[in-house]
Enzyme design. Structure first.
Site: not given
Length: 462
Positions: A55, A142, A181, A186, A314, A439
């Protein structure tokens, strides 16, 4: 193996990623004596090699795009390029700050933290650093690692995984991304913003194939407009080195060449050689099998996170870890509704959803019982200001609750919180329509979509 039987913990956790550390923090909060074992750094994939660093790269790419496109907002700016070292410093500073905070949290909750590679040695013990750590209950957490395909060797140079992509010392001139995917789109988005010529290869017929088909088509349209190329519906056959890069051949003979190949076909569980089978834990293709309360077939062992065949997110790991800690502490727990988990793909534009797709709703309720409505962001003032395009699609059981919210557009990930409440509280469109949305906000688009679905559209056509 030294056996320190003087200490028997209430809970021994193998793995300090999202699921493991959430269980540790909640368990300690509830009075359990907890040991947390992690071979690398607490925070796991999400903090160090996943959610957070990707990100940060995407945000750096967004800044680059804004610099290039500033004149359309009346601002004169020049884009001089990407300083890769400075981008990594920004990314690593974000990670470092969160990592220090997490270490402080674990210390403050008095969790016994053990750094080392652990292995399950019995249904109630884990061996690490030459010691046997005993517990009344053991939680396996794990995690996962990037997957590849048979015969496709990830070398970390020309053929790379997401782990390598996050520390790449240059912006590649061109890249093929195997997999359309979440991870694939990304990186495609971030690299395109940095100036890379990107081609995605996806064997299924759409990008982000688990999302509602309308969301996939909207993303594909936006990617075409951005110049991100993609080949859909044909599977990968082989990759080979060229003089200065990689050549990818598909099953239909089509070929693509680029400087690097990013393998982004998903993540597989980390479970091999850790003693799970020897302890009698039921497995399937490397995943640990659990029931709705995250219990394995061994009464003293639970498992959470990417290690189990649930959504690899996550926040799902957090929820599963908390559920286990609360169950062991004697609290009443409710199984997770995985359809009710918000899902966000942080490309440009963002794809966010909660609930089920229109296709799934028709399968569950019958085609004649499902109503779908699309609200175009062109009617939303804030989206117009931001110059973002997209839609909010609502899926409703006829005369009943909204069972799916699917959104495409910049910052839609920030709108998925209300969408989550709408789905999980089984809200009727008329109930949401009564709520007053500020708004001008993008959040208002959710309200407008429900107004329309309730039969009283304001800023949209009937």
């Amino acid at each position: 193996m030294a056996n320190d039987a003087s200490t028997v913990f209430d809970l021994v956790i193998l793995g300090g990623g999202s699921g493991g550390y959430a269980a540790a923090l909640r368990g300690a909060q509830l009075g359990l004596d907890v040991a947390l074992i992690e071979k690398d750094k607490v925070g796991g994939t999400c903090l160090h090699r996943g959610c957070i660093p990707t990100k940060a790269l995407l945000h750096a790419g967004e800044i680059a795009d804004q610099a290039r496109e500033s004149e359309q907002f009346g601002v004169k700016a020049t884009f001089e390029g990407i300083d890769v070292a400075a981008v990594h410093k920004y990314k690593d500073d974000v990670i470092s700050g969160l990592y220090k905070g997490l270490q402080g949290l674990i210390a403050s909750r008095k969790v016994t933290y053990i750094q080392g590679e652990g292995r399950l040695s019995s249904p109630t013990s884990v061996d690490v650093n030459g010691q046997r750590i005993q517990g009344r209950h053991v939680l396996l957490a794990t995690g996962s690692v990037p997957k590849s395909l048979p015969g496709l060797e990830i070398d970390g140079d020309r053929i790379i995984s997401s782990d390598h992509a996050l520390v790449l010392d240059r912006v590649p001139k061109s890249a093929i991304i195997l997999g359309g995917g979440v991870i694939g789109v990304e990186f495609a988005s971030a690299w395109k913003s940095f100036g890379t010529d990107v081609t995605i290869v996806e064997g299924l017929k759409h990008l982000v194939p688990v999302e509602d088909e309308n969301s996939s088509k909207l993303l594909e349209r936006a990617f075409r407009k951005r110049g991100i190329k993609f080949n859909l519906g044909t599977f990968f056959e082989k990759a080979e080195y060229t003089q200065d890069g990689v050549r990818v051949t598909l099953a239909d003979g089509k070929q693509f060449e680029a400087e690097v190949l990013l393998v982004a076909i998903g993540r597989g569980p980390v479970s091999q050689g850790l003693g799970y089978e020897e302890a009698g834990v039921a497995m399937d293709r490397g995943y640990v099998l659990v029931d709705e309360y995250m219990r394995t077939n061994v009464p003293t062992i639970s498992a959470v996170g990417d290690l189990v065949p649930t959504l690899q997110l996550a926040h799902v790991g957090f929820a599963e870890g908390i559920l286990v800690a609360e169950r062991l502490a004697g609290l009443k727990v409710v199984p997770i509704d995985y359809d009710g988990v918000p899902r966000v793909t942080y490309c440009h534009p963002e794809v966010a959803s909660v609930g089920i797709t229109e296709a799934k709703a028709k399968e569950v309720y019958g085609a004649d019982k499902v109503v779908a409505l699309k609200y175009n962001l062109a009617g939303n003032g804030r989206s117009k200001i931001l110059k973002t395009a997209g839609e909010i699609k609502l899926v409703q059981v006829k005369d009943g609750a909204v069972v799916g919210v699917h959104m495409v557009g910049d910052r839609m990930g920030e709108q998925v919180g209300e969408a989550q409440l709408i789905y999980n509280w089984e809200a009727l469109p008329a109930e949401v329509a009564q709520l007053i949305h500020a708004h001008p906000t993008q959040n208002e688009a959710l309200g407008e979509a429900h107004l329309a679905l309730a039969g009283k559209p304001l800023h949209s056509h009937d």
